[in-house]
Scaffold this motif. Structure first.
Motif, PDB file in Angstrom:
ATOM      1  N   VAL A 130       4.284   3.815   7.583  1.00  0.00           N
ATOM      2  CA  VAL A 130       4.267   4.592   6.347  1.00  0.00           C
ATOM      3  C   VAL A 130       2.763   4.612   5.848  1.00  0.00           C
ATOM      4  O   VAL A 130       2.100   3.584   6.106  1.00  0.00           O
ATOM      5  N   GLU A 131       2.343   5.437   5.161  1.00  0.00           N
ATOM      6  CA  GLU A 131       1.083   5.831   4.568  1.00  0.00           C
ATOM      7  C   GLU A 131       1.221   5.453   2.995  1.00  0.00           C
ATOM      8  O   GLU A 131       2.154   6.409   2.316  1.00  0.00           O
ATOM      9  N   LYS A 132       0.363   4.749   2.441  1.00  0.00           N
ATOM     10  CA  LYS A 132       0.449   4.413   1.007  1.00  0.00           C
ATOM     11  C   LYS A 132      -0.033   5.508   0.233  1.00  0.00           C
ATOM     12  O   LYS A 132      -0.951   6.026   0.476  1.00  0.00           O
ATOM     13  N   LEU A 133       0.432   6.055  -0.652  1.00  0.00           N
ATOM     14  CA  LEU A 133       0.294   7.110  -1.852  1.00  0.00           C
ATOM     15  C   LEU A 133      -0.333   6.261  -3.039  1.00  0.00           C
ATOM     16  O   LEU A 133      -1.421   7.000  -3.464  1.00  0.00           O
ATOM     17  N   GLY A 134       0.188   5.277  -3.323  1.00  0.00           N
ATOM     18  CA  GLY A 134      -0.351   4.881  -4.777  1.00  0.00           C
ATOM     19  C   GLY A 134       0.478   3.546  -5.294  1.00  0.00           C
ATOM     20  O   GLY A 134       1.491   3.343  -4.580  1.00  0.00           O
ATOM     21  N   VAL A 135       0.199   3.047  -6.299  1.00  0.00           N
ATOM     22  CA  VAL A 135       0.899   1.928  -6.852  1.00  0.00           C
ATOM     23  C   VAL A 135       1.275   2.086  -8.299  1.00  0.00           C
ATOM     24  O   VAL A 135       0.875   3.156  -8.979  1.00  0.00           O
TER      25      VAL A 135
END
Length: 527
Positions: A414-419
């Motif tokens: 999975v690739e992080k999109l945001g927090v």
């Protein structure tokens, strides 16, 4: 100063006192004839010293100098092959001797790469007499640059930006002069074109063999040299076919087309589909004689091919960032609607499995499910990650790859999109200067529920908006966004990406006002 830099500095110093100048072909031949009386290791050292003298010499580069280089290369190649064989067979039992052996092997490749690089530069700038030899010296410069990268992998090192710049420049020269696809003799039993050598370097980089034992890296490089024959870089991008791109004017390894789909005159594109077909053909051609030559069991070679297949099907190694935390697990909520419900209600209302984090990095995670998963997300699905440790912010990510093999745990990348995602409401604005509907009763106002997401990078202060694909939100449209007690008037700038049931959009903030204060002003005006 790194060990490799110290090594190269060592070979650029003044050569050993007894070395003979290599100014004529006769002197060079006489010197080479004396090598047969030397021990193999000492003879190899003397050849490396001779190549060092060749590179330090200020004599003009011409066809005579090229011929001298060929003589030194021909004299040292059998010695180099013998030392490579020793290293591959005995590296695991060597300790200190193995390091010295690697240094000698690397120094030989480095001196030849430097010599041919200098000849290419001379042929294209200061020595037009070498122009007829440009295809040959460019091919050999690419070959030895590739060898340097391969042996850096064995030393747990990745190619530097300068190395990539050299490789891209050499292939650009081959393309510009029209001999990139011309097959030329490389050694006694092999021919290769500049394109094949260049593509082989790119393929080995995608496999990223850092950490493999030396014989596996050597075997992988051997296979890659065969698979590279079916890959042909194209100057024109085909979104339905091409999987990777690279910049001939840059200093970076190849990228997947999903990373940064760009176009330009210096970009080249290719597909891995034919390579995977060639890989399966290699699997069927593993013969017993070949196995005996490598002194390895059939199962080991098949396992190596299996690992390479998985990496190439993903489009290359997915994580290039260091690992940060170990032994953690994360709760996963999958799908846009479920993620929105998760953010709206603190109590879990959607299926939530615990996945083990195994490849934690700055750009994403590798997740493994050892139990039976209630929900297996599809590629491109939006997921909510909650690790459940103090100080760790909730994150949204997108599934980039899935690995499902019968009898093995399910793996996700999975690739992080945001927090810190949070739900917000959107209301279309008919006119840029019109009053916000949020200042009045919201009971009769149709709202679009969306997700506000801060950037996952500490170096990027930006935010995006995640919306349902069912909501028609077009670029350049103006909306009011209700986030807590604040109303933001925003303009949709562009669609960053869309997958399945969701889309991610970039927006610009035009104005901001406090909801309560805005209503108090309206009440005062009404009175």
């Amino acid at each position: 100063m790194s060990p490799v830099t110290k090594l190269l500095h060592k070979w650029l110093q003044i050569s050993r006192v007894n070395a003979t100048p290599f100014d004529t072909l006769r002197h060079t031949r006489n010197w080479i004839n004396q090598l047969q009386h030397q021990h193999e290791y000492e003879a190899h050292q003397r050849v490396v010293d001779a190549l060092n003298q060749f590179n330090l010499s200020r004599a003009p580069l011409d066809e005579t100098r090229l011929h001298i280089l060929h003589l030194l290369e021909h004299a040292g190649s059998p010695l180099q092959a013998s030392m490579v064989t020793q290293y591959l067979k005995n590296q695991s039992v060597f300790r200190y001797a193995g390091k010295s052996l690697w240094q000698e092997i690397f120094a030989f490749y480095w001196q030849l790469a430097l010599a041919y690089q200098s000849l290419v530069k001379a042929a294209t700038h200061t020595a037009p007499a070498l122009a007829q030899q440009l295809p040959l010296i460019t091919q050999r410069a690419l070959h030895y640059q590739g060898k340097l990268m391969q042996w850096r992998y064995m030393h747990y090192e990745s190619p530097t930006a300068d190395a990539w710049r050299n490789v891209h420049t050499l292939f650009n020269i081959a393309e510009s002069n029209g001999f990139a696809d011309t097959a030329l003799p490389l050694d006694t039993d092999r021919q290769a074109s500049c394109t094949q050598l260049y593509v082989g370097i790119q393929l080995l980089s995608l496999i990223n063999p850092v950490g493999l034992c030396p014989w596996k890296i050597e075997r992988t490089a051997h296979w890659v040299s065969d698979w590279s024959r079916v890959m042909h870089p194209s100057a024109y991008f085909d979104a339905h076919t091409h999987t990777h791109w690279l910049d001939l004017a840059g200093s970076e390894p190849p990228h997947r087309t999903t990373d940064r789909p760009v176009e330009g005159t210096c970009l080249r594109y290719w597909s891995l589909h034919d390579v995977l077909t060639a890989l399966e053909r290699t699997r069927g051609e593993l013969a017993q004689a070949d196995v005996h030559a490598m002194l390895k069991e059939v199962s080991e070679l098949h396992c190596l091919l299996d690992d390479i297949t998985v990496i190439l099907k993903r489009g290359g190694v997915q994580r290039q960032m260091p690992r940060h935390e170990q032994g953690l697990s994360a709760g996963l909520v999958c799908g846009y609607a479920n993620v929105l419900n998760k953010l709206d209600t603190p109590t879990p209302s959607a299926p939530q499995d615990r996945w083990v984090l195994q490849d934690e990095g700055d750009s994403g995670y590798g997740l493994t499910q050892y139990a039976v998963a209630a929900v297996i997300p599809a590629e491109g699905a939006l997921v909510h990650l909650s690790i459940g440790i103090k100080g760790h912010l909730a994150e949204l990510a997108v599934v980039r790859w899935i690995e499902q093999v019968e009898g093995h745990p399910i793996k996700l990348g999975v690739e992080k999109l945001g927090v810190s995602p949070r739900p917000v409401a959107l209301q279309a604005v008919q006119h840029l200067m019109s009053d916000s509907a949020f200042n009045h009763s919201l009971s009769d106002t149709p709202l679009a529920r969306c997700i506000f997401l801060s950037s996952a990078s500490e170096r990027r202060l930006s935010a995006t908006l995640l919306v349902s694909r069912d909501d028609i939100i077009l670029p350049t449209r103006v909306f009011d966004m209700l986030d807590g007690d604040y109303i933001y008037r925003i303009r949709i700038a562009r669609v960053v990406e869309h997958n399945g049931d969701w889309a991610r959009m970039k927006f610009d903030i035009l104005t901001r006002q406090h909801l309560r204060r805005a209503r108090q002003v309206d009440d005062q005006i009404a009175v």
